[in-house]
Motif scaffolding. Structure first.
Motif, PDB file in Angstrom:
ATOM      1  N   UNK A   1       0.864  -1.183   0.000  1.00  0.00           N
ATOM      2  CA  UNK A   1       0.000   0.000   0.000  1.00  0.00           C
ATOM      3  C   UNK A   1       0.898   1.229   0.000  1.00  0.00           C
ATOM      4  N   UNK A   2       0.512   2.243  -0.760  1.00  0.00           N
ATOM      5  CA  UNK A   2       1.331   3.458  -0.880  1.00  0.00           C
ATOM      6  C   UNK A   2       0.480   4.692  -0.617  1.00  0.00           C
ATOM      7  N   UNK A   3       1.037   5.609   0.165  1.00  0.00           N
ATOM      8  CA  UNK A   3       0.456   6.939   0.381  1.00  0.00           C
ATOM      9  C   UNK A   3       1.288   7.972  -0.360  1.00  0.00           C
TER      10      UNK A   3
ATOM     11  N   UNK B   1      -3.262   3.918  -2.457  1.00  0.00           N
ATOM     12  CA  UNK B   1      -3.609   2.780  -3.307  1.00  0.00           C
ATOM     13  C   UNK B   1      -2.975   1.507  -2.771  1.00  0.00           C
ATOM     14  N   UNK B   2      -3.683   0.397  -2.931  1.00  0.00           N
ATOM     15  CA  UNK B   2      -3.136  -0.918  -2.587  1.00  0.00           C
ATOM     16  C   UNK B   2      -3.338  -1.844  -3.776  1.00  0.00           C
ATOM     17  N   UNK B   3      -2.460  -2.815  -3.909  1.00  0.00           N
ATOM     18  CA  UNK B   3      -2.361  -3.597  -5.143  1.00  0.00           C
ATOM     19  C   UNK B   3      -2.791  -5.046  -4.923  1.00  0.00           C
TER      20      UNK B   3
ATOM     21  N   UNK C   1       3.080   0.307  -9.658  1.00  0.00           N
ATOM     22  CA  UNK C   1       1.650   0.539  -9.845  1.00  0.00           C
ATOM     23  C   UNK C   1       1.022   1.218  -8.628  1.00  0.00           C
ATOM     24  N   UNK C   2       1.435   0.820  -7.438  1.00  0.00           N
ATOM     25  CA  UNK C   2       0.884   1.439  -6.231  1.00  0.00           C
ATOM     26  C   UNK C   2       1.154   2.937  -6.215  1.00  0.00           C
TER      27      UNK C   2
ATOM     28  N   UNK D   1      -9.430  -1.488  -2.056  1.00  0.00           N
ATOM     29  CA  UNK D   1      -9.229  -0.372  -2.974  1.00  0.00           C
ATOM     30  C   UNK D   1     -10.269  -0.456  -4.093  1.00  0.00           C
ATOM     31  N   UNK D   2     -10.955   0.642  -4.367  1.00  0.00           N
ATOM     32  CA  UNK D   2     -12.059   0.636  -5.331  1.00  0.00           C
ATOM     33  C   UNK D   2     -11.687   1.276  -6.664  1.00  0.00           C
TER      34      UNK D   2
END
Length: 434
Positions: A22-24, A35-37, A112-113, A384-385
């Motif tokens: 997950x990345x902030x 986002x989380x992958x 991608x994150x 994540x949506x």
């Protein structure tokens, strides 16, 4: 100027309880994009590289601490101070920073994150929904959901050879109505399974995983639930299947008994459980004639291009043929399909390619060449949506999220409800074109 102030990655858990990243992204205006992958269990061999630590002492080798480190120590310093609105050049920079064809050095999950977090932060900075930020103002189409109701293959613990059996509400006036229809059929299927003594435990994507002995029994159960719900096959609801044929393919043959070892169940598929390419295609054609099947995903092995051509020539003018492992969301793979007139649709999985920019490039190329796009989840999901917004952003007419249970699935359906409400009277529900 809206710039990137900080990027922070961490390890979290996905829907299977496995680690993911997950990345902030924090902007100079203190806006957060997160986002989380997801991760797949059934993967195409040409997907971009998912970086895992492979240290058996940590999460059986599935930890992503190296991917987290790559974001925090390599990617972040390169992006601090850059405009959060410059999505294309940021994605391009990360691809160059990695320097490998399949993002093996930094990990496609790391890249991608960051890519998606950047887009989310930018949309918040501009105070517009993410689907409008990445897609523009002409996005008002809600996708038809291809909803998983029975799991097989690698996504369950059953003997069912094929991986997914989905129902498709093709005659709804709105997305909300479509989900209501799905709810009725899904719960009637559960009641049918209970009465027949089958398990109603669910698989990785929320579909039921009954200990059924063959493919046609599965389809008969689904057909029974459609009739019990007072809907007409074809007219109201179609069936979509994901064969995940690459999982069955071995030495030129398709092994329908691959998952038989899980229990004592015998699979009786025309009394022939090891099929040649031609026999496999003949069987798929038979199923299309017998059942209201309107879409087949990964009907042929990912490297069997000759088989794909034969299948497309056989039934490609009758139903939707979707390339997942075949195309892995990459333009160069899809170009080969277009050139050779193979399949007619492509599954879009953002983690197969690794950046938002490359995903959009593939979507646009498919549209240009009249291939249908289907936005898709993975079997190992997070809450994540983003893919819900992505489907509306480009007016993509179909989406695969999984079943209507488990929060990593329902969170995405719920986001589409919100978008439908937000667009209001200007929203349009997709119409099935095959």
């Amino acid at each position: 100027m809206r710039t990137i102030k900080n990027i922070k990655a961490r390890q979290i858990l996905d829907s299977r309880g496995n680690p993911t990243i997950e990345v902030d992204v924090i902007t100079s205006g203190n806006i957060l994009g997160r986002a989380s992958i997801p991760s797949g269990s059934s993967k195409g061999e040409n997907e971009s590289f998912e970086l895992r630590d492979k240290n058996k002492d940590f999460y059986f080798g599935k930890s992503v601490l190296k991917a987290v480190e790559n974001v925090n120590n390599i990617i972040s310093p390169e992006l601090i101070g850059k405009s959060v609105l410059d999505q294309f050049n940021i994605d391009k920079l990360m691809i160059e920073l990695d320097g490998t064809k399949d993002k093996r050095r930094l990990g496609a999950n790391s890249i991608l994150a960051v890519s998606i977090s950047i887009a989310k932060a930018a949309s918040k900075e501009l105070e517009i929904p993410i689907y409008k930020y990445i897609g523009g103002l002409r996005n008002n189409i809600l996708p038809i959901p291809l909803v998983n109701v029975i799991n097989g293959g690698k996504h369950s613990n059953t003997s069912i050879a094929f991986q997914e059996f989905m129902i498709v509400p093709v005659k709804s006036d709105s997305f909300s109505e479509a989900i209501q229809i799905i709810h009725r059929v899904f719960n009637n299927l559960k009641n049918i399974l209970n009465k027949k003594g089958f398990s109603t435990n669910v698989g990785d994507e929320g579909g039921f995983s009954p200990n059924v002995d063959n493919i046609e029994t599965v389809l008969d159960l689904i057909l029974e639930s459609i009739h019990l719900s007072n809907y007409d096959p074809y007219d109201d609801i179609g069936i979509a299947i994901d064969c995940a044929s690459s999982e069955l393919y071995d030495n030129g043959m398709y092994n329908y008994s691959k998952f038989k070892k899980r229990n004592n169940t015998e699979i009786n598929t025309n009394n022939n459980i090891l099929k040649s390419r031609e026999e496999h295609i003949e069987y798929l054609s038979f199923l299309v004639k017998k059942y209201p099947i309107i879409s087949i995903e990964d009907g042929i092995d990912q490297n069997d291009w000759k088989g794909w051509k034969l299948l497309t020539d056989e039934i490609g003018n009758k139903i939707q043929l979707v390339g997942d492992d075949l195309f892995v969301t990459k333009v160069e793979k899809l170009k080969k399909g277009v050139k050779n007139k193979i399949a007619n649709s492509i599954l879009i999985k953002i983690n197969q390619v690794g950046t938002l920019t490359e995903t959009i490039e593939t979507i646009n190329f498919a549209n240009k060449n009249k291939y249908k796009n289907i936005i898709s989840h993975r079997s190992g999901e997070t809450e994540d949506t983003f893919i819900s917004d992505l489907s509306v952003a480009f007016n993509i007419e179909q989406i695969k999220i999984g079943s209507i249970c488990r929060t990593e699935r329902t969170s995405k359906y719920n986001q589409l409800f919100r978008i439908e409400e937000e667009i209001g009277k200007y929203s349009t529900y997709s119409k099935w074109k095959y």
